[in-house]
Design an enzyme around this catalytic site. Sequence first.
Site, PDB file in Angstrom:
ATOM      1  N   ASP A 153       0.810  -1.221   0.000  1.00 29.27           N
ATOM      2  CA  ASP A 153       0.000   0.000   0.000  1.00 29.27           C
ATOM      3  C   ASP A 153       0.845   1.275   0.000  1.00 29.27           C
ATOM      4  O   ASP A 153       2.020   1.275   0.391  1.00 29.27           O
ATOM      5  CB  ASP A 153      -0.877   0.034   1.262  1.00 29.27           C
ATOM      6  CG  ASP A 153      -2.045  -0.941   1.172  1.00 29.27           C
ATOM      7  OD1 ASP A 153      -2.033  -1.821   0.285  1.00 29.27           O
ATOM      8  OD2 ASP A 153      -2.954  -0.814   2.010  1.00 29.27           O
ATOM      9  N   ASP A 154       0.191   2.340  -0.392  1.00 24.72           N
ATOM     10  CA  ASP A 154       0.642   3.735  -0.220  1.00 24.72           C
ATOM     11  C   ASP A 154       1.663   4.206  -1.246  1.00 24.72           C
ATOM     12  O   ASP A 154       2.147   5.325  -1.166  1.00 24.72           O
ATOM     13  CB  ASP A 154       1.188   4.002   1.192  1.00 24.72           C
ATOM     14  CG  ASP A 154       0.173   3.744   2.274  1.00 24.72           C
ATOM     15  OD1 ASP A 154      -0.992   3.468   1.939  1.00 24.72           O
ATOM     16  OD2 ASP A 154       0.530   3.802   3.461  1.00 24.72           O
ATOM     17  N   HIS A 205      -5.061   9.528   0.737  1.00 26.51           N
ATOM     18  CA  HIS A 205      -5.002   8.737   1.962  1.00 26.51           C
ATOM     19  C   HIS A 205      -5.697   9.432   3.138  1.00 26.51           C
ATOM     20  O   HIS A 205      -5.132   9.593   4.230  1.00 26.51           O
ATOM     21  CB  HIS A 205      -3.548   8.423   2.330  1.00 26.51           C
ATOM     22  CG  HIS A 205      -3.385   7.115   3.053  1.00 26.51           C
ATOM     23  ND1 HIS A 205      -3.571   6.993   4.411  1.00 26.51           N
ATOM     24  CD2 HIS A 205      -3.048   5.880   2.624  1.00 26.51           C
ATOM     25  CE1 HIS A 205      -3.349   5.740   4.761  1.00 26.51           C
ATOM     26  NE2 HIS A 205      -3.039   5.040   3.703  1.00 26.51           N
ATOM     27  N   HIS A 250       3.678  -2.374   3.005  1.00 24.27           N
ATOM     28  CA  HIS A 250       3.729  -1.018   2.446  1.00 24.27           C
ATOM     29  C   HIS A 250       4.987  -0.796   1.616  1.00 24.27           C
ATOM     30  O   HIS A 250       6.093  -1.095   2.089  1.00 24.27           O
ATOM     31  CB  HIS A 250       3.664   0.012   3.573  1.00 24.27           C
ATOM     32  CG  HIS A 250       2.366  -0.036   4.325  1.00 24.27           C
ATOM     33  ND1 HIS A 250       2.119  -0.977   5.310  1.00 24.27           N
ATOM     34  CD2 HIS A 250       1.230   0.693   4.194  1.00 24.27           C
ATOM     35  CE1 HIS A 250       0.882  -0.798   5.757  1.00 24.27           C
ATOM     36  NE2 HIS A 250       0.325   0.201   5.098  1.00 24.27           N
TER      37      HIS A 250
END
Length: 379
Positions: free
Chosen positions: A191-192, A246, A336
């Site tokens: 993620d991210d 986010h 991540h």
Amino acid sequence: MPSAEDVRPAARAADARRGVDIPTAGDDGVFYTGIAWSSLGYEVAVVDATGTHTAPDVHVTPNLWTLIEYLESLRLSRKNCNMAVAIDSSNGMVDGTLMTAGFDVYRADPWHVGALPTFGSASALSLAEVSRQNLRALTRLQIKTGTLTGRIHELNNGILRSRKMRDVMTMAGRCISHGSRHLRQIALTFDDGPHPKYTHEVIDILERYEIKATFFCVGANISAFPDAIQRMADLGHEIGNHTWSHPYLPDLNPQQLTRQIEETSTAIHQIAQCTPTFFRPPYGSQSPALLSSLLIQDVIVALWDIEPLDWAMPGATQISGRVLGGAQPGSVVLMHDGGGDRSQTVAALPEIIEGLLEMGYELVTVSALANASQRRENL
Ligand code: ZN
């Protein structure tokens, strides 16, 4: 309201006991920086302790590292000052990288900054000003406790209250936390990102083992690093939607949520020529109202069942140990590749992959996991 400049020693000591961390005034005082986001990129505003606007508003590129270079030049030019950086709760994509670069970051919540635009954060100047007026009311963020520091109870409460709705959505194929418990398949998810360094390192490792993973990308980073998205698509990895900025989704209204999802899917489609099937809410945040809003979006909610908390940087051994210790058929692993220093995640990845392969698992994308699970249910 007092500024941090006015905080007297006794009050400062009381704050220290409560765990509130106020920047100590340097010889020339504290200055307050607000960081806003919009579809154009980041905007920075700086005020000094008197409220004087001391630097021009700057629209920088969507590239976070350009923003950080600018903040470092500000810090250098005021080396006798201390600096507080404020973001709002719609912006969870910069604090990890800013803290890694040594900045003190504070989060303002809706009750500090009021209503947000449909697509964007509170203005940079309002964030600088709200931190100048009452920095103690904001939440000082820490890498170990993450962007939602101080609101974790609220997050967990929302997840608990959503259980029934989540179960209904899972039965209807609109939400997945894991695949079939009878198939030895596991999905690794990241993620991210994309991140200019770590995403490519993760992809390099995946390629070495010839496995496919799923990347839940943040729109602002997609527009900053399109090459990484192109590479994911070219190599057959799955790209999921993880919002544009986010945000903590329960703070958004349905229109703001829709824009976050649509703008991000459009950005992915423009580069990868595919529309993401899966959407992962930042922090896994949920509420019955939020899940209802997600039901009318053209996405499937993707959660997870293994979370090694790599973002808190517990060490590569802990990260791989938590994944291998928690692995079971159908697991979805949350890691991540963006949002901060992900060197430990990259370091842990070969051991994770080798361990899972040795345990007889096939590593697949979330789509493959969901489809295989669906086929099995239909047998
Ligand atoms: Zn995230």
